[in-house]
Write an enzyme that holds these catalytic residues in place. Structure first.
Site, PDB file in Angstrom:
ATOM      1  N   GLU A   1       0.854  -1.192   0.000  1.00  0.00           N
ATOM      2  CA  GLU A   1       0.000   0.000   0.000  1.00  0.00           C
ATOM      3  C   GLU A   1       0.889   1.241   0.000  1.00  0.00           C
ATOM      4  OE1 GLU A   1      -3.742   1.526   2.267  1.00  0.00           O
ATOM      5  OE2 GLU A   1      -3.126  -0.434   3.048  1.00  0.00           O
TER       6      GLU A   1
ATOM      7  N   ASP B   1       9.335   4.980  -7.723  1.00  0.00           N
ATOM      8  CA  ASP B   1       8.019   5.611  -7.715  1.00  0.00           C
ATOM      9  C   ASP B   1       8.144   6.883  -8.533  1.00  0.00           C
ATOM     10  OD1 ASP B   1       5.326   5.404  -6.852  1.00  0.00           O
ATOM     11  OD2 ASP B   1       5.642   7.097  -5.523  1.00  0.00           O
TER      12      ASP B   1
ATOM     13  N   TYR C   1       1.311  10.417 -19.080  1.00  0.00           N
ATOM     14  CA  TYR C   1       1.105  11.832 -19.382  1.00  0.00           C
ATOM     15  C   TYR C   1       2.007  12.346 -20.519  1.00  0.00           C
ATOM     16  CZ  TYR C   1      -1.459  11.528 -15.026  1.00  0.00           C
ATOM     17  OH  TYR C   1      -2.373  11.165 -14.056  1.00  0.00           O
TER      18      TYR C   1
ATOM     19  N   PHE D   1       3.902   6.690 -22.711  1.00  0.00           N
ATOM     20  CA  PHE D   1       2.718   6.258 -21.971  1.00  0.00           C
ATOM     21  C   PHE D   1       2.285   7.388 -21.039  1.00  0.00           C
ATOM     22  CE2 PHE D   1       4.444   5.627 -17.664  1.00  0.00           C
ATOM     23  CZ  PHE D   1       5.804   5.671 -17.934  1.00  0.00           C
TER      24      PHE D   1
HETATM   25  P1  IMP Z   1       4.729   4.309 -11.326  1.00  0.00           P
HETATM   26  O1  IMP Z   1       5.856   4.997 -10.643  1.00  0.00           O
HETATM   27  O2  IMP Z   1       5.210   3.271 -12.283  1.00  0.00           O
HETATM   28  O3  IMP Z   1       3.684   3.852 -10.362  1.00  0.00           O
HETATM   29  O4  IMP Z   1       4.021   5.416 -12.260  1.00  0.00           O
HETATM   30  C1  IMP Z   1       3.093   6.335 -11.758  1.00  0.00           C
HETATM   31  C2  IMP Z   1       2.343   7.053 -12.844  1.00  0.00           C
HETATM   32  O5  IMP Z   1       3.029   8.261 -13.151  1.00  0.00           O
HETATM   33  C3  IMP Z   1       2.185   6.343 -14.179  1.00  0.00           C
HETATM   34  O6  IMP Z   1       1.058   5.532 -14.191  1.00  0.00           O
HETATM   35  C4  IMP Z   1       2.011   7.515 -15.130  1.00  0.00           C
HETATM   36  O7  IMP Z   1       0.688   7.968 -15.100  1.00  0.00           O
HETATM   37  C5  IMP Z   1       2.891   8.598 -14.493  1.00  0.00           C
HETATM   38  N1  IMP Z   1       4.234   8.589 -15.095  1.00  0.00           N
HETATM   39  C6  IMP Z   1       5.383   8.220 -14.504  1.00  0.00           C
HETATM   40  N2  IMP Z   1       6.416   8.319 -15.358  1.00  0.00           N
HETATM   41  C7  IMP Z   1       5.897   8.737 -16.521  1.00  0.00           C
HETATM   42  C8  IMP Z   1       6.468   8.992 -17.798  1.00  0.00           C
HETATM   43  O8  IMP Z   1       7.670   8.823 -18.045  1.00  0.00           O
HETATM   44  N3  IMP Z   1       5.622   9.403 -18.750  1.00  0.00           N
HETATM   45  C9  IMP Z   1       4.294   9.574 -18.540  1.00  0.00           C
HETATM   46  N4  IMP Z   1       3.696   9.326 -17.392  1.00  0.00           N
HETATM   47  C10 IMP Z   1       4.500   8.916 -16.367  1.00  0.00           C
END
Ligand code: IMP
Length: 194
Positions: free
Chosen positions: A40, A69, A151, A149
């Site tokens: 979590e 993260d 944003y 992917f």
């Molecule tokens: P996580 O750290 O893999 O959980 O990513 C968190 C969220 O941040 C992703 O689902 C995207 O929505 C956004 N995010 C993180 N890095 C990127 C990136 O390089 N490009 C676009 N969105 C990102």
């Protein structure tokens, strides 16, 4: 030395394996180490959440761990979506989440934003090390491009000459992104300490 990447995302595991195996680590996914948990993310910062994920895996395996993260922080939205980037406003799809940002910025003069990536490395003694990469830019006024992917279709980094990240080749991101910056810090650290 064995190292677990605190994730089951195949793309992420492959990326870290390419970086870490040449440094002498034998890289495993969580599943490969029988760690079937979904931690979590109760932290209030990227750093806290990266540490929570890494610590949970370290506590169950005793191996070195890497976790990360990341997310997008928009100035005019008080830093949102931030640590909630993957689940912003409870919206189901990336497209809906992008539209929510564009709507939130309607009429805003300040469109500044930044991507942030924090990597947590727990070494064989259980000590943790945090590496944070920041990629400043602005939010576009509409979606553009299909690469990447999340944003990427609405983010224009300060080094992109007005183009959204999703309109540029993936190699651009590999060189300049928040993730690339955090990974470089991690590699510099490992080169000095291993
Ligand atoms: P996580 O750290 O893999 O959980 O990513 C968190 C969220 O941040 C992703 O689902 C995207 O929505 C956004 N995010 C993180 N890095 C990127 C990136 O390089 N490009 C676009 N969105 C990102």
């Amino acid at each position: 030395m064995e190292l677990v990447v605190a994730s089951n995302n195949a793309g992420k595991i492959r990326e870290y394996r390419d970086i870490l195996e040449p440094m002498g680590f034998q890289v495993f996914s969580q599943d490969e180490k029988q760690v079937h948990i979904e931690v979590e993310e109760t932290g209030t910062t990227f750093e806290e959440n990266a540490l929570l994920k890494a610590q949970a895996v370290y506590d169950r395996t005793g191996c070195c761990v890497i976790s990360d993260d990341s997310g997008l922080s928009v100035d005019a939205l008080n830093g949102e979506p931030g640590i909630y980037s993957a689940r912003y406003q409870g919206l189901a799809t990336e497209h809906e989440r992008r539209l929510a940002i564009l709507k939130g910025l309607e009429g805003a003069k300040n469109r500044k934003a930044k991507f942030v990536c924090c990597i947590c490395y727990i070494d064989e003694t259980g000590e943790h090390h945090l590496f944070t990469g920041v990629w400043p830019g602005v939010i576009a006024d509409h979606e553009e491009g299909t690469n990447g992917f999340g944003y990427d279709p609405i983010f224009i980094s300060e080094d992109a000459k007005g183009k959204t990240t999703a309109s540029l080749p993936i190699s651009f991101k590999e060189q300049y992104s928040h993730r690339a910056k955090a990974v470089r810090q991690l590699m510099d650290y490992l080169k000095q300490h291993r």
